[in-house]
Scaffold this active site. Sequence first.
Site, PDB file in Angstrom:
ATOM      1  CG  ASN A 169      -0.402  -0.067   2.503  1.00 22.66           C
ATOM      2  OD1 ASN A 169       0.787  -0.345   2.640  1.00 22.66           O
ATOM      3  ND2 ASN A 169      -1.183   0.201   3.526  1.00 22.66           N
ATOM      4  CD  GLU A 264       1.955  -0.813  10.583  1.00 22.39           C
ATOM      5  OE1 GLU A 264       1.007  -1.596  10.793  1.00 22.39           O
ATOM      6  OE2 GLU A 264       2.047  -0.067   9.602  1.00 22.39           O
ATOM      7  CB  CYS A 298      -1.823  -0.522   8.741  1.00 21.22           C
ATOM      8  SG  CYS A 298      -0.639   0.791   8.668  1.00 21.22           S
TER       9      CYS A 298
HETATM   10  O1  G3H Z   1      -0.651   1.194   5.978  1.00 21.74           O
HETATM   11  C1  G3H Z   1       0.110   1.532   6.867  1.00 21.74           C
HETATM   12  C2  G3H Z   1       0.711   2.857   6.880  1.00 21.74           C
HETATM   13  O2  G3H Z   1       1.756   2.903   7.816  1.00 21.74           O
HETATM   14  C3  G3H Z   1      -0.308   3.939   7.124  1.00 21.74           C
HETATM   15  O3  G3H Z   1       0.237   5.170   6.844  1.00 21.74           O
HETATM   16  O4  G3H Z   1      -1.356   6.624   8.077  1.00 21.74           O
HETATM   17  O5  G3H Z   1       0.172   7.565   6.366  1.00 21.74           O
HETATM   18  O6  G3H Z   1      -1.748   6.141   5.700  1.00 21.74           O
HETATM   19  P1  G3H Z   1      -0.726   6.444   6.739  1.00 21.74           P
END
Ligand code: G3H
Length: 496
Positions: A169, A264, A298
Site C-alpha cells: 500500500n 508493523e 493499516c
Molecule cells: O498502511 C500503513 C501505513 O503505515 C499507514 O500510513 O497513516 O500515512 O496512511 P498512513
Amino acid sequence: MAGTGIFTDILDGDVYKYYSDGEWKTSSSGKSVAIINPATRKTQYKVQACTQEEVNKVMEMAKSAQKSWAKTPLWKRAELLHKAAAILKDNKAPIAESLVKEIAKPAKDSVTEVVRSGDLISYCAEEGVRILGEGKFLLSDSFPGNERTKYCLTSKIPLGVVLAIPPFNYPVNLAVSKIAPALIAGNSLVLKPPTQGAVSCLHMVHCFHLAGFPKGLISCITGKGSEIGDFLTMHPAVNCISFTGGDTGISISKKAGMIPLQMELGGKDACIVLEDADLDLVASNIIKGGFSYSGQRCTAVKVVLVMESVANELVEKVKAKVAKLTVGPPEENCDITAVVSESSANFIEGLVMDAKDKGATFCQEYKRQGNLIWPLLLDNVKPDMRIAWEEPFGPVLPVLRINSVEEGINHCNASNFGLQGCVFTKDINKAMLISDAMETGTVQINSAPARGPDHFPFQGLKDSGIGSQGVTNSISLMTKVKTTVINLPTPSYSMG
Ligand code: G3H
C-alpha cells in the site's frame, strides 16, 4: 513514463531487472513474476524471479559494503541521502505512474507518496547527523560507592545488514522509511519489495543508484515469497528486519534469529464517538480515515463505536458524504479504486456477506465489479459479526452502537490488534482518560488515525507490531549502543 528516460537501464525487454552490486541485472532463473494491474486485472509489469544464490550474493556484498560505509563520515552519508531525495522528487511522475498501475493508488495520492518519501529521506539525513553526532558522557561517582575514576563515553554504532520488507500500500514511502534510517546509521540495506509495488520500488532504488551510493550497499531483490521469502528473513547475514505488512510478520518474528525487529502488522483502529462530539468533524474524519485509498491503510478507521444517542445523526452525515465519493479508475483520481487483488476483494466480500447474514443494516447497496468495491457503511453491526473484529482492508466500514464509553473501550481493547485509535469529544479531560484506557500504540484526539507526520513515533501493541517507527525511533532501532570507559589511576574532579 515508467521504465523510460533515466530509468531505461532498469528494464530488460519487458521484464524489470533486480539491483545488486551497484548494477541492474537479469536473474539466472530465466523466470519472471507478473504484476497484475488491480483495475484492469491484466499483467501490467514483470519483475525478475531471483534465486537463493542471488540472495546469497547480495548478502555477501551487503556485508562487505557495510564495513566501509560505517567508516564514511556522517555528513557524507547525509549528503548522499539528500541527493537521492532530490532525484526521487524530480522523477515523481514516472514513479507515481507505476504506483497507479500496480497498486491502483489514485494519481494525485501517488504523487504525494513520492514527494512525502523525498521529504522523509531528507528529514532522516538531518535527524541522523544530529542524533548520531551526539553521545553520552557518564561519570562513575554518581553511583554509590564509586569515586570519579571512570569516564564512560557512549555512542551509537550500526547493526550491519538491514533487511527491509515494505507492503503493497506504500511501496515507496514505507521502503524509504526503512532505507533512509538504515543508511544514515551506517548500515547496508537489502530491499525485498512487495510483488505489487515492486516496479515503483525499483524506480525508487534507481534514484539511490544515481545519487552515487557505494556498490553493494543497497540491493533490491524481487521474486516469489515462496522461493526467497524465508530464505531472506532467516539469512544469517541479516542483522535487523524492518517489516510492514500482514500477519506474515508474526511468522517472520517466530523464525528470525536474535536480531532487532521492527514490525508493523496492521490494525483494527476504532473511532470512539461521544455524545458531545462535533459530528460534522467526525463524519469528515470517518470518510478520510475509513475510505482514503479505499480503506487499504493499516491506520484506516476500521470500526466506528458511536454512542447510541448520536448514532442516527452521525450515520446520516456519513451516508451523505459516502454518496459523494467517486468510484472508478485511479488515473482519474477517483476516491475509491480497485482493491489490490481478486483474493483481497473476495475476502472483503466474505466479511460483507457474513454481516448481511447476521442482520447488519446496509446503508448503501453492496456493489462489486472485478476488484472494484463501492464504498459501504454497515450500521448496527454486532460483536458476533466477523467485520466487528477483522480488518477488511477495503472500502467497507462497520458501525457499532454503544451505550457507554466503557463499552467502546472494552470493544477496542478486546481486539488482537492495537495500532491506533481515535476519540471524538469536546471534553479534553474525558479524551485523556479514554486515550489512557485504550490499548493502542497511538490515540488521536479529534482526528482520524494516521502515521504521519513521518517523524512522529508510530507503533502498535499486541499483534499490531514490535518496536517503534518514525524517523528518530527507526534510526535508534537500527543502531546499537557502544561504550568506551576511560579508567583513571586516581580520582579526578574538575574543580571549576
Ligand atoms: O498502511 C500503513 C501505513 O503505515 C499507514 O500510513 O497513516 O500515512 O496512511 P498512513
